[in-house]
Design an enzyme around this catalytic site. Structure first.
Site, short mmCIF file in Angstrom:
data_model
loop_
_atom_site.label_atom_id
_atom_site.label_comp_id
_atom_site.label_asym_id
_atom_site.label_seq_id
_atom_site.Cartn_x
_atom_site.Cartn_y
_atom_site.Cartn_z
N THR A 21 46.16 37.40 51.89
CA THR A 21 45.38 36.20 52.45
C THR A 21 44.45 36.59 52.70
O THR A 21 43.37 38.12 51.47
CB THR A 21 46.57 35.64 53.63
OG1 THR A 21 45.37 34.73 54.76
CG2 THR A 21 45.45 37.09 54.70
N ASN A 22 43.21 36.55 53.03
CA ASN A 22 41.92 35.85 53.39
C ASN A 22 41.24 35.79 55.14
O ASN A 22 42.56 35.04 55.84
CB ASN A 22 41.17 35.55 52.54
CG ASN A 22 41.47 33.64 52.17
OD1 ASN A 22 40.96 33.47 53.25
ND2 ASN A 22 42.12 33.10 51.39
N ARG A 23 40.61 35.58 55.37
CA ARG A 23 39.71 35.59 57.02
C ARG A 23 39.13 33.49 57.26
O ARG A 23 38.97 34.05 58.11
CB ARG A 23 38.45 36.68 56.77
CG ARG A 23 38.83 37.42 56.39
CD ARG A 23 37.55 38.95 56.80
NE ARG A 23 36.59 38.86 57.55
CZ ARG A 23 35.18 37.83 57.74
NH1 ARG A 23 34.81 38.22 56.23
NH2 ARG A 23 34.35 37.82 58.69
N ALA A 88 40.53 28.01 51.78
CA ALA A 88 40.94 29.60 50.67
C ALA A 88 41.64 29.25 50.37
O ALA A 88 42.47 30.34 50.85
CB ALA A 88 40.01 30.22 51.58
#
Ligand code: PMT
Length: 207
Positions: A21-23, A88
């Protein structure tokens, strides 16, 4: 008008307990959805996993993976006047998902990844007359060059370029700064401000 807005990260499963995943916190996308709603538009929000409450008065669809986001966005894009992709979305996912929790072994582990669908690029290929596509460009260098490239390559009407390499803004922060660039070559500088104020400015420009 009908606004379709995406927000948050996606999760690409490795096994039942692990994912890539990402932030992204979803704050930028949710602020856009609320600003579009407050401007009197019908809003559909497609959101990855975040810690935010679905905004009242907004149809919110919760998804996890890039593939699920692609499906939800395509379903609702057909009659949307404006599509804003603030999510995102993962560019890669594991080629296979393990049915059981992976057990550790000696040595390194290699997880092979494959490309996910570029949702915006797909929408750009089927864009109907009068529909406007708005992308975000999250970059840590050459912000405007990369944003211009995405604007053209994905057949967008606007791109919102944000520098995500600067501490305290962009991913997960309450504030953000951006440069909005249109396909016609109009450039609007949006200085560092609360994401809600920034979202209101973006919606005013698009509305
Ligand atoms: O969620 P926050 O914590 O508030 O943070 C906000 C943000 C930094 C996530 C947001 O402002 C932002 O920049 N969103 C886009 C992040 C991103 O994935 O950018 P990108 O440059 O990698 O992608 C370009 C565009 O293509 C984006 O509109 C993206 O949604 C879209 N995309 C990307 C990959 C993919 N497979 N499909 C897509 O449609």
């Amino acid at each position: 008008m009908k606004f379709l807005i995406s927000a948050g990260p996606t999760r690409e499963k490795i096994d039942p307990v692990r994912f890539l995943t990402n932030r992204s916190s979803g704050k930028m996308g949710y602020a856009l959805a609320e600003a579009a709603r407050d401007a009197g538009h019908e809003v559909v929000l497609v959101s990855g996993p975040v810690c935010l409450e679905p905004p009242p008065g907004v149809q919110t669809i919760l998804i996890e993976s890039a593939a699920e986001m692609a499906k939800a966005i395509k379903t609702h894009a057909e009659d949307a006047d404006v599509v804003i992709m603030a999510a995102a979305v993962a560019d890669y996912r594991p080629i296979m998902t393990y049915a059981d929790k992976m057990k550790k072994k000696d040595g390194n582990l290699i997880i092979e990844l494959e490309r996910t669908e570029d949702i915006l690029a797909s929408l750009g290929k089927t864009k109907r007359s009068g529909q406007r596509l708005v992308g975000f460009a999250a970059e840590t260098r050459d912000l405007i060059d990369y944003a211009q490239d995405k604007l053209q390559r994905k057949n967008l009407d606007w791109i919102v370029a944000n520098d995500v390499g600067k501490a305290g803004q962009g991913f997960a922060a309450d504030v953000n700064a951006a440069t909005m660039i249109s396909a016609e070559g109009v450039t609007v500088e949006l200085p560092l401000q609360d994401k809600k104020a920034l979202a209101a400015r973006i919606i005013a420009i698009l509305g």
